[in-house]
Enzyme design. Structure first.
Site, PDB file in Angstrom:
ATOM      1  N   THR A   1       3.519  -1.803  -1.580  1.00 30.52           N
ATOM      2  CA  THR A   1       3.357  -1.865  -3.026  1.00 30.52           C
ATOM      3  C   THR A   1       4.478  -1.129  -3.736  1.00 30.52           C
ATOM      4  OG1 THR A   1       0.957  -1.887  -2.657  1.00 30.52           O
ATOM      5  CG2 THR A   1       1.725  -1.486  -4.909  1.00 30.52           C
ATOM      6  N   ALA A   2       4.662   0.146  -3.413  1.00 26.14           N
ATOM      7  CA  ALA A   2       5.646   0.970  -4.117  1.00 26.14           C
ATOM      8  C   ALA A   2       7.070   0.692  -3.651  1.00 26.14           C
ATOM      9  CB  ALA A   2       5.308   2.445  -3.935  1.00 26.14           C
TER      10      ALA A   2
ATOM     11  N   HIS B   1      -8.538   3.791  -0.664  1.00 27.88           N
ATOM     12  CA  HIS B   1      -7.745   4.413  -1.730  1.00 27.88           C
ATOM     13  C   HIS B   1      -7.311   5.819  -1.332  1.00 27.88           C
ATOM     14  CE1 HIS B   1      -9.937   1.666  -4.883  1.00 27.88           C
ATOM     15  NE2 HIS B   1      -9.028   1.018  -4.179  1.00 27.88           N
TER      16      HIS B   1
ATOM     17  N   ASN C   1      -5.553  -5.978  -0.532  1.00 29.29           N
ATOM     18  CA  ASN C   1      -6.641  -5.375  -1.297  1.00 29.29           C
ATOM     19  C   ASN C   1      -7.509  -6.428  -1.994  1.00 29.29           C
ATOM     20  OD1 ASN C   1      -5.344  -6.129  -3.736  1.00 29.29           O
ATOM     21  ND2 ASN C   1      -4.264  -4.181  -3.882  1.00 29.29           N
TER      22      ASN C   1
ATOM     23  N   TRP D   1      -3.287  -2.635   9.819  1.00 29.61           N
ATOM     24  CA  TRP D   1      -3.082  -1.602  10.845  1.00 29.61           C
ATOM     25  C   TRP D   1      -4.391  -1.255  11.543  1.00 29.61           C
ATOM     26  CZ3 TRP D   1       1.541   0.047  12.556  1.00 29.61           C
ATOM     27  CH2 TRP D   1       2.671  -0.192  11.755  1.00 29.61           C
TER      28      TRP D   1
END
Length: 625
Positions: free
Chosen positions: A50-51, A562, A129, A99
């Site tokens: 994501t980042a 999260h 997600n 994973w």
């Protein structure tokens, strides 16, 4: 614009299946590890999730900058298990997507380990997600600045980056929630970012009765949860592109429009950061990684950026000699930077799922898409043709609640008194003690929600039939007090780290989950929702007393996926792993950009915040060029 200076080293391009996708040419993703290692990069980013892909795309806007990204997972573009919203959860435990880690045995859960699903693909968790997309409350982020963290890591400092990320399509004017205005019309919604955000075009028959049951208990409606106040029931946004009906995620929407692909089979993982140290701070010179059993090193001219997530980032820091001195020395790892806060402060939302049997098995749910071939074919045709219908469905009935909404004052005061006794006995650090005081203050003030409820039209992993169909009512501890850790216990970089989430470390967290599960049971007994529910499935009707609900929580509590906090922003020596510019303390050119920098958990699904962190980080890095 195509960024020709961005190269992503990844595993095999995933199998392409039929979904409505945007076609792009491909030239910039490779699995040629040897050629990648010989390339010249200004920035090497570890983790194409994501980042990491946000930072990669933004840095590559400067054509003079060369960026390399190391990602262990495959590219899954065109894969329906990623693209198709209603297939949420179908990639879980499949090694092509996940994973599939688990925690160490949890003493508070009678020795049970908890499965932790973790995105393993280009795009990381944003491709795995449940697509719920939203910001936390203003107080969530303003609390960060109360921990000795400067650099505008607060609501005002992050708000421009929430807006920069997203391109929001306004929701339908008519929904089961009867809001005063269409969702997505708030003044602070982003309209021109790379990431398409939308609202459901399809709602099940039961969302409306569910909403009516909640509202009958005095829960307020919230037409604009992105304005810094998420309390109440709202129509949740989703990371779904309204133009295609597909999931939007960092791989597709930050990377794919700007680079392409030339992929061959490989398997790779970053294993260590290489440093030089001539007095003062350590300087990263490159990253070691393994591909198909062969070790390589890629050099960096400027920085190494860790975007491997809250579980892998501290693992790589420790493997590279940054962490607790005693732990590293016991493993024979030379200490580069001694910092005992690496891998500590792990926080995760804690989850309970309550499943219910429907009175009418003919009411369509997600499960119907897998059990009724005729219905599925009709919905698939609508999805592929108009990009609407049940295959675009995501959970939209989301609500956040201060405890005062459902707890008596006596219950709340008793629980807080017990919590403070347990905290005093826990011998926590000053950093975490400050967090606890902020959390307790917010509970007493009733300003920040501590409990989340979500409705799902279906039950993951259950097979419906002509005789049975199901729905799920989930409840979450939004701001738990439990603090765990993630550490290595071997120098093998391919081994899973030891993950201790410390679920239910404090009785307060358990009580939040117990009362949430009891509330969900009660909701199903309120008309008109009660007419749709035949009976509780899990927990069964036999679970009715306080003690029985507590036992159910212990036996079933799980993750909301999260995890945050394990390479936290904060002062060095007082909880911090990174400074306000995200530089790892003791280094001159290693930054962390992912959820691990979040010092405290937020009352929201974290993906929107991770995108905003990455956008802000990109500007910080550009300013230092």
């Amino acid at each position: 614009m195509r960024y020709s200076t961005l190269t992503v080293l990844t595993a095999l391009f995933g199998k392409v299946l039929s979904t409505p996708v945007r076609r792009t040419s491909v030239t910039g993703i490779t699995s040629d590890a040897a050629a990648f290692a010989q390339s010249s990069f200004d920035y090497v980013i570890v983790g194409g999730g994501t980042a990491g892909l946000v930072v990669a795309a933004r840095l590559s806007e400067n054509s003079a900058v060369n960026v390399g990204v190391i990602e262990a997972g495959e590219s899954r573009f065109g894969d329906p298990y990623v693209d198709t919203p209603a297939y949420l959860g179908e990639g879980f435990f499949n090694p092509l997507y996940d994973w599939a880690y688990e925690t160490v045995p949890q003493a508070t859960l009678n020795g049970r380990s908890v499965a932790l699903n973790l995105g393993k693909m280009v795009g990381g968790g944003s491709g795995l997600n449940f697509m719920i997309y939203g910001r936390g409350c203003q107080g969530d982020y303003d609390n960060w600045s109360q921990l000795g963290i400067d650099g505008d890591w607060d609501w005002a400092g992050l708000l421009p980056y929430f807006e920069k990320t997203e391109s929001v399509t306004i929701g339908p004017s008519v929904t089961p929630y009867n809001l005063t205005e269409p969702s997505g019309t708030g003044a602070g919604e982003g309209k021109s970012g790379p990431l398409p955000i939308s609202y459901n075009n399809f709602y099940s028959e039961i969302e409306g009765p569910y909403a009516q049951a909640l509202l009958s208990l005095g829960v307020p409606q919230n037409a604009d949860p992105d304005n810094g106040d998420t309390t109440g029931l709202f129509n949740s946004a989703a990371s779904v592109d309204a133009a295609t009906g597909n999931r939007s995620y960092s791989g597709r929407d930050y990377l794919l429009p700007n680079v392409g692909m030339n992929a061959q089979k490989s398997w790779l993982k970053a294993t260590k950061i290489q440093f030089t140290q001539n007095g003062g701070n350590a300087t990263a010179t490159g990253v070691q990684f393994t591909a198909s059993g062969t070790s390589y090193t890629v050099s960096t001219g400027k920085e190494v950026i860790l975007s491997a997530g809250s579980l892998h980032t501290p693992q790589l820091l420790e493997l590279s000699g940054i962490g607790d001195e005693a732990r590293l020395s016991a493993l024979g790892i030379p200490v580069v930077v001694a910092n005992s806060d690496v891998g500590e402060n792990l926080q995760d939302h804690q989850t309970i799922y309550s499943d219910f049997l429907l009175t009418n098995p003919d009411i369509p749910t997600i499960n119907t898409l897998f059990s009724n071939a005729s219905y599925a074919a009709t919905q698939e045709a609508q999805y592929l043709t108009n990009h609407t219908g049940f295959f675009t469905y995501t959970p939209s009935a989301v609500s956040f609640h201060p405890l005062q909404q459902f707890w008596t004052d006596d219950d709340l005061q008793t629980a807080l008194a017990q919590l403070q006794t347990e905290i005093a006995q826990a011998n926590v650090s000053t950093f975490i003690s400050k967090q606890y005081q902020l959390q307790i203050d917010s509970i007493k003030q009733g300003q920040l929600a501590q409990m989340e409820l979500v409705f799902l039209a279906g039950v993951l992993g259950e097979a419906s039939s002509d005789q049975e169909n199901f729905v799920n009512l989930a409840n979450f501890a939004s701001r738990p007090f439990s603090r765990g850790s993630v550490h290595i216990n071997t120098t093998d970089p391919l081994a899973s780290p030891l993950i201790d989430t410390a679920y239910l470390q404090f009785s307060f967290d358990k009580e939040v989950l117990v009362k949430g599960a009891q509330l969900n049971r009660n909701l199903t007994q309120i008309t008109p929702l009660s007419s749709f529910i035949s009976s509780p499935l899990n927990p069964s009707a036999d679970v009715s007393t306080e003690e029985e609900f507590e036992n159910f929580i212990i036996e079933n509590v799980s993750t909301e996926w999260h995890q945050v906090g394990t390479a936290s922003l904060g002062p060095f020596g007082a909880g911090g792993v990174v400074a306000s510019d995200l530089i790892v303390y003791g280094t001159s050119n290693v930054r962390v950009v992912d959820a691990s920098i979040m010092p405290m958990q937020i009352g929201a699904h974290i993906q929107a915040t991770v995108y905003a962190i990455a956008e802000k980080a990109a500007d910080i890095i550009k300013a230092a060029q």
